[in-house]
Scaffold this active site. Structure first.
Site, PDB file in Angstrom:
ATOM      1  N   THR A   9       1.016 -11.878 -47.853  1.00 39.60           N
ATOM      2  CA  THR A   9       0.047 -11.008 -47.174  1.00 39.60           C
ATOM      3  C   THR A   9       0.233 -11.181 -45.666  1.00 39.60           C
ATOM      4  O   THR A   9       0.649 -12.250 -45.195  1.00 39.60           O
ATOM      5  CB  THR A   9      -1.411 -11.392 -47.520  1.00 39.60           C
ATOM      6  OG1 THR A   9      -1.674 -12.694 -46.990  1.00 39.60           O
ATOM      7  CG2 THR A   9      -1.666 -11.391 -49.019  1.00 39.60           C
ATOM      8  N   TRP A  31       1.359  -8.940 -61.946  1.00 40.80           N
ATOM      9  CA  TRP A  31       1.787  -7.985 -60.914  1.00 40.80           C
ATOM     10  C   TRP A  31       3.287  -8.090 -60.636  1.00 40.80           C
ATOM     11  O   TRP A  31       3.714  -8.125 -59.472  1.00 40.80           O
ATOM     12  CB  TRP A  31       1.003  -8.212 -59.605  1.00 40.80           C
ATOM     13  CG  TRP A  31      -0.477  -8.137 -59.798  1.00 40.80           C
ATOM     14  CD1 TRP A  31      -1.162  -7.345 -60.656  1.00 40.80           C
ATOM     15  CD2 TRP A  31      -1.477  -8.906 -59.110  1.00 40.80           C
ATOM     16  NE1 TRP A  31      -2.511  -7.561 -60.549  1.00 40.80           N
ATOM     17  CE2 TRP A  31      -2.734  -8.512 -59.598  1.00 40.80           C
ATOM     18  CE3 TRP A  31      -1.426  -9.879 -58.114  1.00 40.80           C
ATOM     19  CZ2 TRP A  31      -3.924  -9.064 -59.140  1.00 40.80           C
ATOM     20  CZ3 TRP A  31      -2.614 -10.423 -57.656  1.00 40.80           C
ATOM     21  CH2 TRP A  31      -3.850 -10.019 -58.165  1.00 40.80           C
ATOM     22  N   GLU A  90       4.679  -9.500 -50.812  1.00 33.18           N
ATOM     23  CA  GLU A  90       5.756 -10.268 -50.133  1.00 33.18           C
ATOM     24  C   GLU A  90       5.191 -11.177 -49.054  1.00 33.18           C
ATOM     25  O   GLU A  90       5.780 -11.339 -47.984  1.00 33.18           O
ATOM     26  CB  GLU A  90       6.810  -9.323 -49.543  1.00 33.18           C
ATOM     27  CG  GLU A  90       7.989  -9.122 -50.486  1.00 33.18           C
ATOM     28  CD  GLU A  90       9.310  -8.897 -49.776  1.00 33.18           C
ATOM     29  OE1 GLU A  90       9.321  -8.625 -48.567  1.00 33.18           O
ATOM     30  OE2 GLU A  90      10.343  -9.044 -50.440  1.00 33.18           O
ATOM     31  N   SER A 121      -2.753 -18.005 -58.780  1.00 30.49           N
ATOM     32  CA  SER A 121      -1.850 -18.426 -57.708  1.00 30.49           C
ATOM     33  C   SER A 121      -1.196 -17.219 -57.042  1.00 30.49           C
ATOM     34  O   SER A 121      -0.250 -16.645 -57.577  1.00 30.49           O
ATOM     35  CB  SER A 121      -0.788 -19.362 -58.300  1.00 30.49           C
ATOM     36  OG  SER A 121       0.225 -19.591 -57.373  1.00 30.49           O
ATOM     37  N   CYS A 180       9.473 -13.545 -60.505  1.00 30.71           N
ATOM     38  CA  CYS A 180       8.212 -13.947 -61.152  1.00 30.71           C
ATOM     39  C   CYS A 180       7.626 -15.186 -60.499  1.00 30.71           C
ATOM     40  O   CYS A 180       7.950 -16.331 -60.884  1.00 30.71           O
ATOM     41  CB  CYS A 180       8.456 -14.232 -62.624  1.00 30.71           C
ATOM     42  SG  CYS A 180       8.963 -12.798 -63.535  1.00 30.71           S
ATOM     43  N   LEU A 181       6.769 -14.970 -59.504  1.00 28.51           N
ATOM     44  CA  LEU A 181       6.123 -16.091 -58.831  1.00 28.51           C
ATOM     45  C   LEU A 181       4.610 -16.053 -59.049  1.00 28.51           C
ATOM     46  O   LEU A 181       4.003 -17.028 -59.512  1.00 28.51           O
ATOM     47  CB  LEU A 181       6.456 -16.030 -57.325  1.00 28.51           C
ATOM     48  CG  LEU A 181       5.836 -17.084 -56.417  1.00 28.51           C
ATOM     49  CD1 LEU A 181       6.343 -18.484 -56.773  1.00 28.51           C
ATOM     50  CD2 LEU A 181       6.178 -16.799 -54.936  1.00 28.51           C
ATOM     51  N   PRO A 200      -2.204 -15.510 -62.283  1.00 27.46           N
ATOM     52  CA  PRO A 200      -3.620 -15.163 -62.103  1.00 27.46           C
ATOM     53  C   PRO A 200      -4.324 -16.056 -61.083  1.00 27.46           C
ATOM     54  O   PRO A 200      -5.120 -15.575 -60.278  1.00 27.46           O
ATOM     55  CB  PRO A 200      -4.210 -15.346 -63.505  1.00 27.46           C
ATOM     56  CG  PRO A 200      -3.048 -15.110 -64.423  1.00 27.46           C
ATOM     57  CD  PRO A 200      -1.831 -15.596 -63.700  1.00 27.46           C
TER      58      PRO A 200
HETATM   59  S1  MYA Z   1       6.453 -11.511 -54.559  1.00 31.23           S
HETATM   60  C1  MYA Z   1       5.245 -12.734 -54.243  1.00 31.23           C
HETATM   61  C2  MYA Z   1       5.009 -12.983 -52.824  1.00 31.23           C
HETATM   62  N1  MYA Z   1       4.307 -14.195 -52.648  1.00 31.23           N
HETATM   63  C3  MYA Z   1       4.304 -14.821 -51.505  1.00 31.23           C
HETATM   64  O1  MYA Z   1       4.905 -14.360 -50.547  1.00 31.23           O
HETATM   65  C4  MYA Z   1       3.589 -16.113 -51.459  1.00 31.23           C
HETATM   66  C5  MYA Z   1       3.003 -16.386 -50.102  1.00 31.23           C
HETATM   67  N2  MYA Z   1       2.857 -17.804 -49.899  1.00 31.23           N
HETATM   68  C6  MYA Z   1       3.742 -18.530 -49.186  1.00 31.23           C
HETATM   69  O2  MYA Z   1       4.688 -17.992 -48.643  1.00 31.23           O
HETATM   70  C7  MYA Z   1       3.550 -20.036 -49.090  1.00 31.23           C
HETATM   71  O3  MYA Z   1       2.847 -20.472 -50.209  1.00 31.23           O
HETATM   72  C8  MYA Z   1       2.888 -20.484 -47.765  1.00 31.23           C
HETATM   73  C9  MYA Z   1       3.067 -22.010 -47.628  1.00 31.23           C
HETATM   74  C10 MYA Z   1       3.604 -19.912 -46.560  1.00 31.23           C
HETATM   75  C11 MYA Z   1       1.425 -20.076 -47.757  1.00 31.23           C
HETATM   76  N3  MYA Z   1      10.396 -20.657 -45.292  1.00 31.23           N
HETATM   77  O4  MYA Z   1       2.920 -27.189 -47.155  1.00 31.23           O
HETATM   78  P1  MYA Z   1       3.593 -25.872 -46.934  1.00 31.23           P
HETATM   79  C12 MYA Z   1       8.332 -25.116 -46.554  1.00 31.23           C
HETATM   80  C13 MYA Z   1      10.970 -21.867 -45.399  1.00 31.23           C
HETATM   81  O5  MYA Z   1       3.258 -25.131 -45.711  1.00 31.23           O
HETATM   82  P2  MYA Z   1       2.073 -24.244 -48.720  1.00 31.23           P
HETATM   83  C14 MYA Z   1       5.782 -10.012 -54.139  1.00 31.23           C
HETATM   84  O6  MYA Z   1       4.822  -9.936 -53.463  1.00 31.23           O
HETATM   85  C15 MYA Z   1       7.595 -25.976 -45.553  1.00 31.23           C
HETATM   86  O7  MYA Z   1       8.288 -26.078 -44.347  1.00 31.23           O
HETATM   87  N4  MYA Z   1      10.299 -22.961 -45.739  1.00 31.23           N
HETATM   88  O8  MYA Z   1       3.378 -24.914 -48.201  1.00 31.23           O
HETATM   89  C16 MYA Z   1       6.483  -8.804 -54.722  1.00 31.23           C
HETATM   90  C17 MYA Z   1       7.509 -27.288 -46.301  1.00 31.23           C
HETATM   91  O9  MYA Z   1       8.783 -27.929 -46.275  1.00 31.23           O
HETATM   92  P3  MYA Z   1       8.876 -29.545 -46.224  1.00 31.23           P
HETATM   93  C18 MYA Z   1       8.995 -22.817 -45.975  1.00 31.23           C
HETATM   94  O10 MYA Z   1       0.922 -24.562 -47.857  1.00 31.23           O
HETATM   95  C19 MYA Z   1       6.841  -7.862 -53.657  1.00 31.23           C
HETATM   96  C20 MYA Z   1       7.259 -26.828 -47.733  1.00 31.23           C
HETATM   97  O11 MYA Z   1       7.823 -25.506 -47.815  1.00 31.23           O
HETATM   98  C21 MYA Z   1       8.321 -21.582 -45.874  1.00 31.23           C
HETATM   99  O12 MYA Z   1       1.998 -24.521 -50.160  1.00 31.23           O
HETATM  100  C22 MYA Z   1       7.757  -6.812 -54.165  1.00 31.23           C
HETATM  101  C23 MYA Z   1       5.789 -26.799 -48.062  1.00 31.23           C
HETATM  102  O13 MYA Z   1       5.142 -26.081 -47.021  1.00 31.23           O
HETATM  103  C24 MYA Z   1       9.100 -20.475 -45.524  1.00 31.23           C
HETATM  104  N5  MYA Z   1       8.608 -19.235 -45.440  1.00 31.23           N
HETATM  105  O14 MYA Z   1       2.387 -22.654 -48.590  1.00 31.23           O
HETATM  106  C25 MYA Z   1       8.486  -6.276 -52.995  1.00 31.23           C
HETATM  107  N6  MYA Z   1       7.018 -21.759 -46.175  1.00 31.23           N
HETATM  108  O15 MYA Z   1       8.163 -30.022 -47.446  1.00 31.23           O
HETATM  109  C26 MYA Z   1       9.765  -5.646 -53.339  1.00 31.23           C
HETATM  110  C27 MYA Z   1       6.865 -23.053 -46.440  1.00 31.23           C
HETATM  111  O16 MYA Z   1      10.325 -29.832 -46.244  1.00 31.23           O
HETATM  112  C28 MYA Z   1      10.691  -5.686 -52.156  1.00 31.23           C
HETATM  113  N7  MYA Z   1       8.053 -23.697 -46.330  1.00 31.23           N
HETATM  114  O17 MYA Z   1       8.201 -29.938 -44.945  1.00 31.23           O
HETATM  115  C29 MYA Z   1      10.610  -4.470 -51.310  1.00 31.23           C
HETATM  116  C30 MYA Z   1      11.750  -4.391 -50.376  1.00 31.23           C
HETATM  117  C31 MYA Z   1      11.594  -3.265 -49.407  1.00 31.23           C
HETATM  118  C32 MYA Z   1      12.280  -2.010 -49.745  1.00 31.23           C
HETATM  119  C33 MYA Z   1      13.700  -2.179 -50.070  1.00 31.23           C
HETATM  120  C34 MYA Z   1      14.276  -0.823 -50.584  1.00 31.23           C
HETATM  121  C35 MYA Z   1      15.580  -1.040 -51.260  1.00 31.23           C
END
Ligand code: MYA
Length: 628
Positions: A435, A220, A433, A192, A186-187, A190
């Site tokens: 975009t 979602w 996961e 965010s 749960c991340l 609406p």
């Molecule tokens: S679940 C919801 C999915 N949602 C998302 O993926 C959200 C996307 N947004 C983001 O990822 C972040 O907000 C972004 C950064 C990347 C935009 N790894 O100032 P910052 C650190 C490690 O850049 P922001 C769904 O969809 C960064 O270095 N660290 O942050 C369900 C910094 O660290 P520090 C990271 O601009 C799907 C701090 O965080 C990463 O706010 C269902 C702040 O960084 C990273 N990636 O945003 C699927 N990013 O402070 C089911 C940032 O130490 C599964 N940082 O310098 C299906 C499986 C397949 C099939 C399997 C079958 C069995």
């Protein structure tokens, strides 16, 4: 080369030039310091941004399974394939908008809900590579079921595996592993989505310090209506130990539905993956025991990012299975359909489609097992590679489904053919996961931070060039050679012992792409300074080039292994590798030029203006050609 290096070294002694360069670097370093990556990494993806072909993770193609693991995996894989072929009915699930009850029970009996839970906690204890193989089979048969399983274990309770205390693990994992409890992640809220750190859901410590009280809502949520256990991200007030100031920071919690105050909305009506449950989840004064904090108070954003980073390879593998299915459907048709007196597979137009589908699948499959193996080998930095894989596989699978329908023609458009459902199911994979758009920016900015850290060393040396003549001269000569369009010869994959000599042209193309990429990143950092963060159209081109280059090394490595071991498919793999590398090298070159050129900068600016115009007009701007 030596003469040009001297010329640039003496230019750097010129204080005015030095001051300008230093100022630019200071700006770009100020930006890149805000992101967190390890100083020296083995990651191919990260080192690519320094123009280096770091081979350790990619050559030779990693093999991580021992004989016993392979045997066990073969058995699980056969059982899983049999189950999906004989018992699961993807069309029925799609129409029912729910996974058939018998299928759910069958999946539990197979152990499919606890693939990576340790065996002593009632799971199958699979490695990432073994998991990848099984979800590949799921992805080839029913992506909707894949989401039920993936939302449960790839993200729903992955946090407990990665960050859970021994008590949390033994309390929650056994029931989750056998599917007695279903999990959800749960991340999203609406307001965010991509901006994950802006969530509003809040949890405040109770007066007695024993509970957090959670309030808010999430949208979602896959498995939201089925789950008993939720990994929930919420803002909590956290006191900074140094400053004493209290600020909101994201904290992750394990929340049980049985705590009370947890409810959900009706299942969402979706375009695809219809049999998976997606619902809003509401939290009203939910009392969470303090021991259910996951990964420490205020550490929730990192927990969320790590869960997502660790889960993405599963999507790459699952989608590689989907691509295989689409290719199979297209091949069955192309091999039998006769038009104009010939089988349609004999026509160049169809051959081009089938070959591109096969190549994209080969690339995605190679990436999936390269990443899962790297994770099993214990490498810590694979976040860029996992993001690349997710983008490549979700777009590649879309391409394969689309082209399969095209090859099948009218038949492909009919529901009975089966690809119509796959296409609907696939659309969301470019959105959730992370975009693909946000992941492209993530790849470019994370890589640039790493490159920036390297420039910082040179920056230090340049403050006193005479005392650091070696560092400065080598940097200066590199820059001078690049300016003249030459190669520094630093990257020579074709001489790597694991690369087969048949692929030396492809390896040279990859080496050149890597060098050009490093040079472009350096120039972009110097050109834009901290403003690079806002240059999303430039960053997209950089990312596109990085994706192609990672694809090149993945197939170079895999095809070399096949040639070296004389696999029966070696000649085909070699051809796919050569075609991909040759096409990718051209795209890389184009994208890098687009990222740097002033002419294209102007085009990017015009595109911004066009977009602003459209927004201002609330739609298209021009008069209708008929004038009314
Ligand atoms: S679940 C919801 C999915 N949602 C998302 O993926 C959200 C996307 N947004 C983001 O990822 C972040 O907000 C972004 C950064 C990347 C935009 N790894 O100032 P910052 C650190 C490690 O850049 P922001 C769904 O969809 C960064 O270095 N660290 O942050 C369900 C910094 O660290 P520090 C990271 O601009 C799907 C701090 O965080 C990463 O706010 C269902 C702040 O960084 C990273 N990636 O945003 C699927 N990013 O402070 C089911 C940032 O130490 C599964 N940082 O310098 C299906 C499986 C397949 C099939 C399997 C079958 C069995």
């Amino acid at each position: 080369m030596f003469r040009s290096s001297l010329r640039v070294t003496s230019a750097l002694k010129n204080t005015k030039v030095r001051a300008q360069i230093l100022q630019k670097w200071q700006e770009c370093l100020a930006v890149t310091q805000t992101r967190n990556v390890s100083e020296e990494s083995k990651s191919f993806g990260l080192n690519l941004f320094r123009g280096q072909g770091q081979a350790e993770q990619v050559f030779p193609f990693p093999e991580v399974l021992n004989e016993e693991q392979k045997e066990n995996l073969q058995m699980f894989a056969d059982q899983t394939a049999k189950f999906f072929e004989e018992q699961n009915d993807a069309s029925k699930n799609d129409l029912l908008e729910k996974v058939d009850d018998d299928t759910m029970e069958g999946l539990k009996a197979l152990g499919a809900f606890g693939l990576q839970v340790p065996t002593d906690l009632d799971g199958l204890g699979l490695t990432n590579t073994q998991y990848a193989r099984l979800v590949e089979i799921v992805g080839a048969h029913d992506l909707g079921v894949g989401i039920v399983l993936g939302a449960h274990q790839s993200i729903g309770f992955k946090g407990i595996i990665l960050f859970g205390t021994p008590e949390q693990k033994s309390k929650y994992l056994p029931k989750l592993a056998v599917g007695e409890n279903i999990a959800a992640f749960c991340l999203t809220e609406p307001a965010s989505g991509s901006d994950a750190s802006s969530i509003k859901t809040r949890a405040v410590l109770s007066d007695d310090g024993k509970h957090y009280i959670l309030n808010g809502s999430k949208i979602w949520i896959s498995n939201g209506g089925l789950a008993e256990i939720f990994t929930v991200f919420a803002q909590t007030p956290v006191k900074d130990a140094k400053t004493g100031e209290t600020k909101d920071k994201v904290t992750a919690f394990i929340v049980e539905r049985s705590f009370g105050g947890v409810t959900n909305g009706p299942p969402e009506k979706k375009m695809g993956i219809k049999c998976s449950n997606t619902a809003e989840v509401y939290f009203e004064d939910v009392k969470i025991p303090v021991e259910n904090v996951l990964g420490g108070e205020g550490g929730g954003f990192k927990v969320a990012m790590n869960i997502l980073n660790n889960g993405r390879f599963g999507m790459v593998a699952a989608l590689s299975g989907t691509m295989k299915y689409c290719i199979q459907k297209a091949v069955d048709h192309a091999a039998t359909r006769v038009q104009f007196g010939s089988h349609i597979h004999s026509f160049g137009a169809i051959q081009e489609k089938l070959s591109q589908m096969a190549i994209k699948h080969y690339v995605a499959e190679s990436m999936a097992y390269m990443i899962s193996a790297n994770m099993d080998q214990g490498f810590k930095d694979f976040q860029i590679e996992a993001a690349i894989g997710k983008i490549y596989a979700s777009e590649g699978a879309w391409f394969c489904a689309d082209e399969a329908i095209q090859i099948l023609g009218g038949m492909g458009f009919m529901r009975d053919c089966g690809i119509e459902r796959v296409m609907r199911d696939l659309r969301i994979f470019r959105i959730f996961e992370g975009t693909n758009d946000i992941l492209r920016l993530f790849i470019a900015l994370t890589g640039m931070q790493y490159a920036g850290a390297h420039l910082k060393e040179v920056q230090k040396a340049m403050k006193n060039p005479m005392a650091n003549i070696g560092t400065v001269a080598s940097f200066a000569s590199k820059m001078a050679v690049r300016k003249m369009g030459g190669s520094t010869g630093n990257v020579s994959l074709h001489t790597h012992p694991s690369v087969h000599s048949d692929l030396s042209t492809a390896a040279k193309e990859a080496s050149k792409s890597i060098e050009d990429f490093g040079g472009t990143v350096e120039q972009l950092l110097i050109k834009y300074g901290k403003k690079i963060m806002n240059e999303q159209m430039v960053l997209n081109r950089v990312s596109e080039a990085a994706i192609d280059i990672y694809g090149m090394v993945s197939v170079l490595s895999r095809a070399s292994r096949s040639l070296n071991n004389q696999y029966s498919s070696a000649a085909s793999e070699s051809a796919m590798c050569q075609v991909f590398c040759s096409q990718a090298a051209v795209r890389v070159d184009t994208n890098l030029k687009l990222a740097l050129s002033d002419k294209d900068k102007k085009i990017f600016q015009q595109m911004s203006t066009i977009s602003e115009d459209v927004i201002k007009h609330g739609g298209t701007v021009q008069e209708h050609p008929l004038g009314f």
